[in-house]
Each structure stands twice: as C-alpha cells, then as structure tokens.
Scaffold this motif. Structure first.
Motif, PDB file in Angstrom:
ATOM      1  N   TYR A  42       0.381  -1.299  -0.049  1.00 51.76           N
ATOM      2  CA  TYR A  42      -0.461  -0.019   0.214  1.00 51.76           C
ATOM      3  C   TYR A  42       0.813   1.327   0.263  1.00 51.76           C
ATOM      4  CZ  TYR A  42      -4.132  -2.248   0.503  1.00 51.76           C
ATOM      5  OH  TYR A  42      -5.222  -3.352   0.250  1.00 51.76           O
ATOM      6  N   GLU A  60     -10.679  -3.306  -8.435  1.00 51.37           N
ATOM      7  CA  GLU A  60     -10.322  -4.316  -7.966  1.00 51.37           C
ATOM      8  C   GLU A  60      -9.450  -3.484  -6.486  1.00 51.37           C
ATOM      9  OE1 GLU A  60      -9.779  -7.597  -9.183  1.00 51.37           O
ATOM     10  OE2 GLU A  60     -11.045  -6.691 -10.355  1.00 51.37           O
ATOM     11  N   THR A  61     -10.141  -2.792  -6.350  1.00 58.58           N
ATOM     12  CA  THR A  61      -9.538  -1.471  -4.583  1.00 58.58           C
ATOM     13  C   THR A  61     -10.497  -0.897  -4.053  1.00 58.58           C
ATOM     14  OG1 THR A  61      -7.299  -1.749  -3.682  1.00 58.58           O
ATOM     15  CG2 THR A  61      -8.114  -0.375  -5.788  1.00 58.58           C
ATOM     16  N   LYS A  98     -14.644  -1.438  -3.580  1.00 54.84           N
ATOM     17  CA  LYS A  98     -14.131  -1.190  -4.888  1.00 54.84           C
ATOM     18  C   LYS A  98     -15.707  -1.384  -5.766  1.00 54.84           C
ATOM     19  CE  LYS A  98     -13.082  -5.893  -3.832  1.00 54.84           C
ATOM     20  NZ  LYS A  98     -12.716  -7.441  -3.803  1.00 54.84           N
ATOM     21  N   GLU A 116      -4.051   3.021  -1.307  1.00 58.07           N
ATOM     22  CA  GLU A 116      -4.214   2.765  -1.591  1.00 58.07           C
ATOM     23  C   GLU A 116      -2.981   1.430  -2.173  1.00 58.07           C
ATOM     24  OE1 GLU A 116      -6.030   5.400  -4.767  1.00 58.07           O
ATOM     25  OE2 GLU A 116      -3.737   6.062  -5.588  1.00 58.07           O
ATOM     26  N   PRO A 117      -3.213   0.556  -2.815  1.00 63.61           N
ATOM     27  CA  PRO A 117      -2.275  -0.243  -3.515  1.00 63.61           C
ATOM     28  C   PRO A 117      -1.568   0.385  -3.975  1.00 63.61           C
ATOM     29  CG  PRO A 117      -4.444  -1.614  -3.493  1.00 63.61           C
ATOM     30  CD  PRO A 117      -4.928  -0.265  -3.150  1.00 63.61           C
TER      31      PRO A 117
END
Length: 139
Positions: A42, A60-61, A98, A116-117
């Motif tokens: 992250y 996806e997130t 997501k 966020e990733p």
C-alpha cells in the motif's frame, strides 16, 4: 523515487516522522498525488485538490480518503444501486469500496492523504486524460 522492494525502511518513508502538510505544500498543482510512504503493497499519497475530478471507478480495490485541511465532497453511485454524497472535513476519512463509481470535488482547496495499493491509476481503471498522473512519484 521509483518503487524498490529491497529499499531500506527510510527510503520507503518508514522509521521516520513525515510532515504531511509540509509535503503537500511542496506540490505545485492540484490532483497530482505524490507518494510519501509505503506499507506492504500500500502507498500513502498526499495531494492538494480543488474543483471536480472526473467520475471513475477502481474495480479491484478500495480507496481511502483522509482530509487534513478543507472540505471534500465525494459523490458516488455503486453497482448495488446505492447513490449518495459523503462530505469530509479536516480529521474525517472515508473508504470508497471497489466497484463504486465516484467523483471527488472541492469548492476550495483541500489537502488530503490517499491510501491505496501500489499501481492504482488515480483516474480509475483504464483511464487516461488530463488528470491522470504517473504512478510512483515520490516527494
């Protein structure tokens, strides 16, 4: 500073105090998030915003918004049919799940932290436009 998984903790913003407001103040424009630290996969990104950001979605997130100064409005419409508005003031945070299409906006300048990733495109999945920025820009 590009991502380097073998980087020493200090190089990833770890084992040090980070002055978020000072980092944000060194950013010239709006809607240009900059990475200040990483935790696992992250990234913690600081950003100044003002005006409207385009509607977008991250399939996806989840995406976390933490307001440090100002007032941010996030309008959303989700795949579940839920629609609404979240208003965040200094000290508030919200998680946009997501798959939920959303549009952040601010009448006056807002300073905030995004979580966020690594690798998430700021303007959403498959997006490219004037507000899309390159990933992994450190400050």
């Amino acid at each position: 500073m590009p991502h380097n998984p073998a980087a020493a903790p200090a190089e990833r913003g770890q084992c040090q105090a980070i002055d978020l407001i000072q980092k944000i103040d060194s950013i010239d424009g709006h809607w240009e998030p900059r990475v200040v630290a990483e935790m696992n996969d992250y990234q913690f990104k600081v950003v100044k915003v003002q005006g409207e950001f385009p509607w977008h979605v991250h399939a996806e997130t989840d995406e976390t918004f933490v307001v440090l100064e100002g007032e941010l409005k996030i309008t959303y419409r989700g795949h579940t049919g839920r629609e609404g508005v979240i208003v965040l003031r200094a000290g508030n945070m919200a998680v946009v799940p997501k798959g939920v299409e959303h549009q952040p906006s601010a009448v006056a300048q807002v300073k905030m932290l995004l979580i966020e990733p690594r690798g998430v495109v700021n303007a959403g999945d498959g997006a490219s436009g004037p507000r899309t920025v390159q990933n992994d820009q450190w400050i």
